[in-house]
Enzyme design. Sequence first.
Site, short mmCIF file in Angstrom:
data_model
loop_
_atom_site.label_atom_id
_atom_site.label_comp_id
_atom_site.label_asym_id
_atom_site.label_seq_id
_atom_site.Cartn_x
_atom_site.Cartn_y
_atom_site.Cartn_z
N TYR A 47 39.47 59.68 46.94
CA TYR A 47 38.37 58.72 47.02
C TYR A 47 37.50 58.85 45.77
O TYR A 47 37.15 59.96 45.39
CB TYR A 47 37.50 58.96 48.27
N GLU A 49 34.76 56.33 44.84
CA GLU A 49 33.79 55.22 44.73
C GLU A 49 32.84 55.49 43.57
O GLU A 49 32.35 56.62 43.41
CB GLU A 49 32.99 55.11 46.04
N ASP A 193 40.27 32.84 32.63
CA ASP A 193 41.20 33.61 33.45
C ASP A 193 42.55 33.57 32.75
O ASP A 193 43.24 32.55 32.77
CB ASP A 193 41.26 32.97 34.84
N THR A 219 45.18 39.29 35.59
CA THR A 219 45.98 40.21 36.39
C THR A 219 46.67 41.14 35.40
O THR A 219 46.70 40.87 34.19
CB THR A 219 47.06 39.46 37.20
N LYS A 222 51.67 40.35 35.25
CA LYS A 222 52.49 39.23 34.79
C LYS A 222 53.00 39.55 33.39
O LYS A 222 53.81 40.46 33.24
CB LYS A 222 51.67 37.93 34.85
N ARG A 228 50.65 45.78 39.88
CA ARG A 228 49.89 44.70 40.48
C ARG A 228 48.40 45.04 40.45
O ARG A 228 48.01 46.13 40.91
CB ARG A 228 50.38 44.59 41.92
C1 LIG Z 1 45.42 32.20 36.82
C2 LIG Z 1 45.47 33.18 37.96
N1 LIG Z 1 44.36 33.81 38.33
C3 LIG Z 1 44.34 34.68 39.35
C4 LIG Z 1 45.48 34.97 40.06
C5 LIG Z 1 45.38 35.87 41.25
O1 LIG Z 1 45.98 37.07 41.08
P1 LIG Z 1 46.33 37.98 42.36
O2 LIG Z 1 47.51 37.38 43.00
O3 LIG Z 1 46.56 39.33 41.76
O4 LIG Z 1 45.12 37.97 43.25
C6 LIG Z 1 46.68 34.36 39.69
C7 LIG Z 1 47.92 34.68 40.44
O5 LIG Z 1 48.92 34.09 40.38
C8 LIG Z 1 46.68 33.43 38.63
O6 LIG Z 1 47.80 32.76 38.27
#
Ligand SMILES: Cc1ncc(COP(=O)(O)O)c(C=O)c1O
Length: 426
Positions: A47, A49, A193, A219, A222, A228
Amino acid sequence: MTRDTAIFDLIQEELQRQRRGLELIASENFTSLQVMQAMGNVMTNKYAEGYPGKRYYGGCEVVDKSEQLAIDRLKDIFNIEYANVQPHSGAQANMAVQAVVLQPGDAILGLDLSMGGHLTHGSPVAFSGKTYQAHHYGVRKEDGLVDYDDMEKKAVEVKPKLIICGASAYSRDWDYARVRAIADKVGALVMADIAHPAGLIAAGLLNSPFDHCHFVTSTTHKTLRGPRGGIIMMKNDFENPWGITTPKGEVRTVSQLIDLSVFPGIQGGPLEHVIAAKAVSFFEILQDDYKVYARQMQSNAQAMSNAFLEKGYDLVSGGTDNHLLLIDLRNKGISGKKAENTLVKADITINKNMVPFDDKSPFITSGIRVGVPALTTRGFKEKEMKQVVHWLDQVLMNTDNDSVIATVRGEINEYMSGFDLYPEMG
Ligand SMILES: Cc1ncc(COP(=O)(O)O)c(C=O)c1O
């Protein structure tokens, strides 16, 4: 302790499935063995936190070092001042940023889900769309490119507090400078993002959002080829414009607010075993051969795009700058659902996807999304991508012919046995 053979047998079965098929889901990849080994480690017992040096539990001196390594490596990759490696997923990274910038009911502006955007960018079925007043821009009908004029028009109309750029199914690069100019005009902050193209940005192959966007989320699983998870980054920290102070009355910086938003705002204990694996993947990205991999992803996507065009497929935006393609199957008379379900019978995994201005529901769709990160990791180059398109086309042109599908599946299984995947696992 009695061994849970049920689950370990299923893990073996999944390994065989991953080995024998063509993995073309644009958001998937194969991590290195050392990333997986780092993920299955004793840090899952801990843990922690809080943040390195400021924890709510004793015994964090080791995980402090490993989380700090992850942060420092991520900062090195993108040459940035701030990184938070604790979000359990991309969705949580986005939620944490939104919770800093927005109050419930505030307006946000993101790419429409049906045009390639993500659920976390304001979809009515997700937290973002339920909590904030979500508005969307789209892509242009004539060329499938992001419609920045539409973004500007909507921004002036609805005065969003946050403009979100980035997508799940968009094959072209982004004009982050233009997004920032629009945001400045209406007093909004910008979140990019980069979950999909992060690896290509890390390798310098696509525009960098860092000079223009206040927040960058991603993320890690990918194109970055890590475990993950999610991350939040900023090129530069800045003083919060909302006048939020510490209990002692000192003004907090935005990075402090983001840290607080992740923990204790939306998460509890960080997954220190996953953070260790993130650190390993960041180490790998900092090696020279990652650039070779990223360049190969881009060339493979382009080779695939050309091969599909030669066979008369309709690609949204006409091609790709990154690692994925969005294919509109309407001129071939097949729905995305039918394509996905038939291709899987030949051990080809893709996902059905809406295309811009789709006339079918998200459960049927007119298109498919196809990506190359996983096959590029397995060693595929331009020549192999042509072969992949040949197989996809054979199945898509014979969706009701089980014998053709079985033959393609046999050819693929045989072919894939020539490309190692985790040979150490037996
Ligand atoms: C552009 C984008 N943002 C956020 C996410 C979310 O990621 P997670 O599945 O890890 O929550 C994805 C997932 O495919 C994504 O394509």
